[in-house]
Design a protein around this motif. Sequence first.
Motif, short mmCIF file in Angstrom:
data_model
loop_
_atom_site.label_atom_id
_atom_site.label_comp_id
_atom_site.label_asym_id
_atom_site.label_seq_id
_atom_site.Cartn_x
_atom_site.Cartn_y
_atom_site.Cartn_z
N ASP A 197 0.82 -1.21 0.00
CA ASP A 197 0.00 0.00 0.00
C ASP A 197 0.85 1.26 0.00
O ASP A 197 0.52 2.25 -0.67
N ASP A 198 1.95 1.25 0.77
CA ASP A 198 2.78 2.44 0.89
C ASP A 198 3.74 2.61 -0.29
O ASP A 198 4.51 3.57 -0.34
N GLN A 199 3.68 1.70 -1.26
CA GLN A 199 4.53 1.81 -2.45
C GLN A 199 3.77 2.29 -3.68
O GLN A 199 4.37 2.50 -4.73
N ILE A 200 2.47 2.47 -3.53
CA ILE A 200 1.68 2.94 -4.66
C ILE A 200 2.03 4.40 -4.95
O ILE A 200 2.04 5.23 -4.04
N GLU A 201 2.31 4.71 -6.19
CA GLU A 201 2.68 6.08 -6.57
C GLU A 201 2.29 6.35 -8.01
O GLU A 201 1.95 5.43 -8.76
N ASN A 202 2.35 7.60 -8.38
CA ASN A 202 2.03 7.97 -9.75
C ASN A 202 2.92 9.14 -10.14
O ASN A 202 2.45 10.24 -10.40
N PHE A 203 4.24 8.90 -10.15
CA PHE A 203 5.19 9.97 -10.43
C PHE A 203 5.56 9.94 -11.91
O PHE A 203 6.47 9.23 -12.33
N ALA A 204 4.79 10.68 -12.71
CA ALA A 204 5.03 10.77 -14.15
C ALA A 204 4.85 12.23 -14.56
O ALA A 204 3.86 12.59 -15.19
N PRO A 205 5.80 13.11 -14.18
CA PRO A 205 5.64 14.54 -14.43
C PRO A 205 5.51 14.89 -15.91
O PRO A 205 4.81 15.84 -16.26
N GLY A 206 6.19 14.13 -16.77
CA GLY A 206 6.08 14.40 -18.21
C GLY A 206 4.66 14.21 -18.70
O GLY A 206 4.15 15.00 -19.52
N LEU A 207 4.00 13.17 -18.21
CA LEU A 207 2.60 12.93 -18.58
C LEU A 207 1.70 14.04 -18.06
O LEU A 207 0.83 14.54 -18.78
N ALA A 208 1.92 14.45 -16.81
CA ALA A 208 1.10 15.52 -16.22
C ALA A 208 1.25 16.83 -17.00
O ALA A 208 0.25 17.52 -17.27
N LEU A 209 2.48 17.17 -17.36
CA LEU A 209 2.71 18.40 -18.13
C LEU A 209 2.07 18.32 -19.51
O LEU A 209 1.48 19.30 -19.99
N ALA A 210 2.20 17.16 -20.16
CA ALA A 210 1.59 17.00 -21.48
C ALA A 210 0.07 17.12 -21.40
O ALA A 210 -0.56 17.77 -22.24
N SER A 211 -0.53 16.52 -20.37
CA SER A 211 -1.97 16.62 -20.20
C SER A 211 -2.40 18.06 -19.94
O SER A 211 -3.40 18.53 -20.48
N ALA A 212 -1.64 18.77 -19.10
CA ALA A 212 -1.97 20.17 -18.81
C ALA A 212 -1.87 21.03 -20.08
O ALA A 212 -2.71 21.91 -20.30
N ARG A 213 -0.87 20.77 -20.88
CA ARG A 213 -0.73 21.52 -22.15
C ARG A 213 -1.87 21.18 -23.10
O ARG A 213 -2.36 22.04 -23.83
N HIS A 214 -2.30 19.93 -23.07
CA HIS A 214 -3.38 19.52 -23.97
C HIS A 214 -4.69 20.23 -23.62
O HIS A 214 -5.52 20.49 -24.50
N GLU A 215 -4.88 20.57 -22.35
CA GLU A 215 -6.10 21.26 -21.94
C GLU A 215 -6.28 22.59 -22.65
O GLU A 215 -7.41 23.06 -22.83
N VAL A 216 -5.16 23.21 -23.05
CA VAL A 216 -5.24 24.52 -23.72
C VAL A 216 -4.68 24.46 -25.14
O VAL A 216 -4.43 25.50 -25.75
N GLN A 217 -4.46 23.27 -25.65
CA GLN A 217 -3.93 23.13 -27.01
C GLN A 217 -4.94 23.69 -28.00
O GLN A 217 -6.12 23.35 -27.95
N TYR A 218 -4.48 24.51 -28.94
CA TYR A 218 -5.41 25.22 -29.83
C TYR A 218 -6.16 24.26 -30.75
O TYR A 218 -7.37 24.33 -30.88
N SER A 219 -5.44 23.36 -31.40
CA SER A 219 -6.05 22.44 -32.34
C SER A 219 -5.82 21.01 -31.85
O SER A 219 -4.69 20.60 -31.61
N ARG A 220 -6.91 20.23 -31.69
CA ARG A 220 -6.75 18.88 -31.19
C ARG A 220 -7.92 18.00 -31.66
O ARG A 220 -9.03 18.49 -31.90
N LEU A 221 -7.62 16.73 -31.78
CA LEU A 221 -8.64 15.74 -32.14
C LEU A 221 -9.30 15.14 -30.92
O LEU A 221 -10.46 14.74 -30.99
N PHE A 222 -8.55 15.07 -29.82
CA PHE A 222 -9.00 14.33 -28.66
C PHE A 222 -9.56 15.25 -27.58
O PHE A 222 -9.20 16.42 -27.49
N ARG A 223 -10.42 14.68 -26.78
CA ARG A 223 -11.19 15.42 -25.80
C ARG A 223 -10.32 15.92 -24.64
O ARG A 223 -9.38 15.27 -24.23
N SER A 224 -10.67 17.10 -24.14
CA SER A 224 -9.98 17.66 -22.98
C SER A 224 -11.00 18.01 -21.92
O SER A 224 -12.19 18.13 -22.21
#
Length: 224
Positions: A197-224
Amino acid sequence: MNTAASLLGLLHLASPALPVGAFSYSQGLEAAIESGAVRDAATTGSWIHAVLALSLARGEGPLLLRLMAAWSADDVDAAHLWNEEHLATRETRELRAETVQMGYSLRRLLVDLMGAEASDLDAFEELGYTAAFAFAATRWELEPQNALVAYLWSWAENQVLAAVKTVPLGQTDGQRLLRALAPAIEAAATTAGHLGDDQIENFAPGLALASARHEVQYSRLFRS
């Protein structure tokens, strides 16, 4: 459950035809393509491998197993706890909205398919997709590690399909990627099964940054 019925249940849950809206999300991959970090089959494979190892194997995977254990024990309080834990690991508004929307859609499907058997899901104001998937897998008597492999395969297939549309890649390149991902999926499932239980983690900063950028991406096919 006999082998054939179990296999059919796994295929059902992992099917791209499952009406939960997974096809409409790229989980930050589209932003990575926009930035040039993902640009061909090799970099697509590297991206998917990294997210699988850093996020799913150590975060969603072990959470899915705990949710299955909770549902198997009819422990709704534990299911609530692990569902909230999963929602708390979604680093961006986009990623959180995705799992809540997919969880809502899968809950509606399960109510239609199972009727009163799915009534435990009514207690959740916000049900993540992982919790809903775990509920279905448990009620359909699927072996937890097999259900986890199906979950990971479904995620990987959706990522590859997103890359085929947007990199773009050919269909054959996409199938090569999926075959190459098989050992990584198996390894991710094994890792998830060995974490405490104490080893569960989700440390993927590159994914988080890409997702945050996608939220404001001007042109996109996929849902935000």
